[in-house]
Scaffold this active site. Structure first.
Site, PDB file in Angstrom:
ATOM      1  CG  ASP B   7      -2.669   9.707   6.706  1.00 14.35           C
ATOM      2  OD1 ASP B   7      -2.656  10.161   5.545  1.00 14.35           O
ATOM      3  OD2 ASP B   7      -1.885   8.816   7.104  1.00 14.35           O
ATOM      4  CG  ASP B   9      -1.941   5.993   1.765  1.00 14.09           C
ATOM      5  OD1 ASP B   9      -2.799   5.268   1.249  1.00 14.09           O
ATOM      6  OD2 ASP B   9      -1.437   6.976   1.189  1.00 14.09           O
ATOM      7  CG  ASP B 134       0.794   6.382   9.081  1.00 12.71           C
ATOM      8  OD1 ASP B 134       0.282   7.338   8.450  1.00 12.71           O
ATOM      9  OD2 ASP B 134       1.613   5.601   8.564  1.00 12.71           O
TER      10      ASP B 134
END
Lengths: 174, 174
Positions: B7, B9, B134
């Site tokens: 990922d 961000d 996250d």
């Protein structure tokens, strides 16, 4: 629910028509689809025009307002009742296309949510049962079943299954 | 070669720092990471500021020039010798982010080719052995192993394996 990944250019969006139109605008000659059978645009234009053709794909606006491939909206809408649909396009090669492709999807395929649109490069990253695409190179490394969508450039390729239009996709998958 | 999807961000790009900076610019208060443990930004700001926080994510420039998460470049470079690396970001939610994310990748992770960057929404479309993210919601439907990357908002979540930083990713996968 089985999942179908569907390419954009030359499968639901008529990129060829855009090149033909722009080429005619710039060089006053309209290339016919007949001339393009089994060839790429580069093969049918004068050598000195090839750079311009490559430039088109990187020009802002190239991917804007493309015509919709006949019957794709109706058939994909019907498919979406039986399958999970993702649109998977190799947009990463053409950064000027991102926003135009996104807006085009919203305008012409409003029933496909943004969560189901994918901009990628190497389509082996796609996890789906079927991939409908006009470029058989994307089937390499793809773990599902590739379905070749006929486009002038791929008419001499051998691939099974092949579909010539969206009515044939309906016959195969509905 | 096994494949790792990563990922952007809060895993390689510091989106939190951007919100903290912009919030301070607009409301003269610097939110600390301590305040954010187990919470989202919406929870720690005044109710009348929540709309502004949501607006940030859709503002052109929000995703531009974000700071790089410590050690991510070095560790991913090492990982890229043993694994196939794809960057998979849910950019479809924020169309203003497309070009900035693409440029950011070119600037900070030049060893990852454009073919291995994916903008998507629902990450169940990703075909990989590992997904470092996250947001544990992306592990639902993902057929590989989800690895939760610690971010203030997810500290109270239970997920195994969890990694707190890129050194822990190196220890787990190298």
């Amino acid at each position: 629910m089985k999942r179908i990944a569907i390419d954009m250019d030359e499968v639901i969006a008529d990129a060829y028509l855009r090149i033909i139109d722009w080429y005619e605008r710039d060089f006053s000659r309209r290339i016919s689809l007949e001339e393009l059978q089994g060839k790429s645009f580069i093969d049918v234009v004068l050598p000195e025009h090839r750079g311009k053709i490559r430039e088109y794909l990187h020009t802002d606006g190239f991917f804007k307002d493309m015509a919709v491939i006949p019957d794709s909206q109706e058939v994909i809408f019907e498919l979406s009742k039986k399958y999970e649909i993702f649109i998977t396009t190799a947009a990463m090669e053409f950064p000027t296309s991102f926003v135009h492709k996104y807006e085009w999807m919203k305008a012409h395929f409003p029933f496909i949510p943004w969560t189901h649109i994918v901009f990628c490069g190497d389509k082996s990253i796609i996890h789906a049962d079927y991939l409908i695409d006009d470029r058989s190179r994307h089937f390499k490394g793809f773990t599902g079943q590739g379905i070749l969508f006929t486009s002038p450039h791929n008419v001499h390729e051998t691939w099974t299954p092949r579909v010539n239009n969206w009515q044939e996709v309906a016959a195969l998958l509905l």
